[in-house]
Design a protein around this motif. Structure first.
Motif: not given
Length: 313
Positions: A29, A35-36, A39
């Motif tokens: 991040e 945001p994870y 991604y």
């Protein structure tokens, strides 16, 4: 975690920790500014064709995720454990069996072109540290029997109400996925045998019998709880009728019961190398019986001390 001390130097030995993967997720991040979950969607799920996969609670439920079941004495009970919305880096990724087939294709080297280089994929599946006899850990993946005809690339994972197994066998080109929507720590062994059973069928080998799940531990604990209940009734009757035990017996048994009530849970967590919270969510029936046992031991100990007090009067 800045004040946490390492128990071993990096690379010295294998010690799995969810915290390590959370740190890795936070690094992603920080480096990407995303945001994870976003991604993962853009860089992993979409390129691999994992259409139903999600790395956060909102995305998971939107794509059809349903909470599973916890096992209580072998029976499925709708889970009351919350979805860990921050747990995707270490395992809270929702995906369908079709999505996981796409991941198996990646392990086989038949994933999308240019998604990952052959060199990086090889590094991903290269043994880094030995975790058991003929078992190793790579960069987030497990390897059994490397460089043999029995080599298997695999991983498993659990939440309190689900379990997943994924494996790929380079020698045959076969892979498989097992997904369950019920879990209990004592039932996970059955999935290990089921996986080996499937692999034996694929290889044309003699199949190993998948053992039936046994409730031995729960039965023993339940028996102990019932005995403690009976003892409580017996001691209460002696207290009411002022019938005392042999001299010194009340003190001896009272100290044992109070000591057991105080030490049972700490000994249990130490012997299983699991925090109490993990036991309570991955084996709720065992946790309940243990708590009942602690309460009854304490009650019996107090009843015995009350007998001593009454005798002194």
């Amino acid at each position: 975690m800045s004040e946490v001390e390492l128990t071993a130097e990096p690379g010295e030995k294998h010690q799995y920790s969810n915290a390590n993967f959370l740190i890795l997720g936070a690094m992603i991040e920080e480096l990407t500014g995303m945001p994870y979950a976003e991604y993962r969607d853009q860089q992993i799920f979409e390129p691999l064709g994992m259409k139903n996969a999600a790395a956060n609670k909102e995305g998971a439920y939107k794509k059809g995720y349903l909470s599973g079941y916890q096992a209580w004495f072998g029976f499925p009970v709708k889970s009351s454990v919350a979805y860990d919305n921050a747990g995707a880096p270490y395992g809270y990724i929702a995906a369908s069996s079709a999505d996981m087939v796409q991941f198996v294709k990646l392990l086989s080297g038949k994933g999308p072109d240019h998604f990952i280089s052959d060199k990086t994929l090889d590094l991903f599946m290269t043994p880094q540290v030995q975790t058991g006899e003929n078992r190793y850990y790579g960069l987030g993946i497990r390897i059994s029997g490397p460089d043999t005809s029995r080599e298997m690339i695999w991983h498993s994972g659990s939440t309190p109400d689900s379990h997943a197994e994924v494996f790929y066998i380079p020698e045959t080109g076969w892979g498989g996925v097992i997904l369950t929507n019920k879990n209990h720590i004592l039932e996970e062994d059955g999935l290990y045998y089921l996986k080996n059973h499937i692999i034996s069928l694929l290889n044309g080998d003699e199949t190993e019998q998948v053992p039936n799940h046994s409730l031995v531990i729960q039965s023993i604990l339940l028996g102990c709880v019932l005995l403690l209940i009976i003892l409580s009734i017996y001691l209460w009757k002696r207290f009411r009728t002022r019938k005392f035990l042999k001299k010194g017996m009340e003190l001896f048994l009272g100290l044992i019961f109070i000591g057991l009530s105080a030490g049972l849970i700490p000994v249990f967590t130490a012997s299983t190398s699991s925090p109490w919270h993990s036991i309570s969510v991955f084996a709720p029936d065992i946790a309940l019986l243990t708590i009942l046992g602690v309460i009854l031991l304490a009650i019996n100990g107090l009843l015995l001390f009350r007998l001593i007090f009454n005798k002194a009067r």
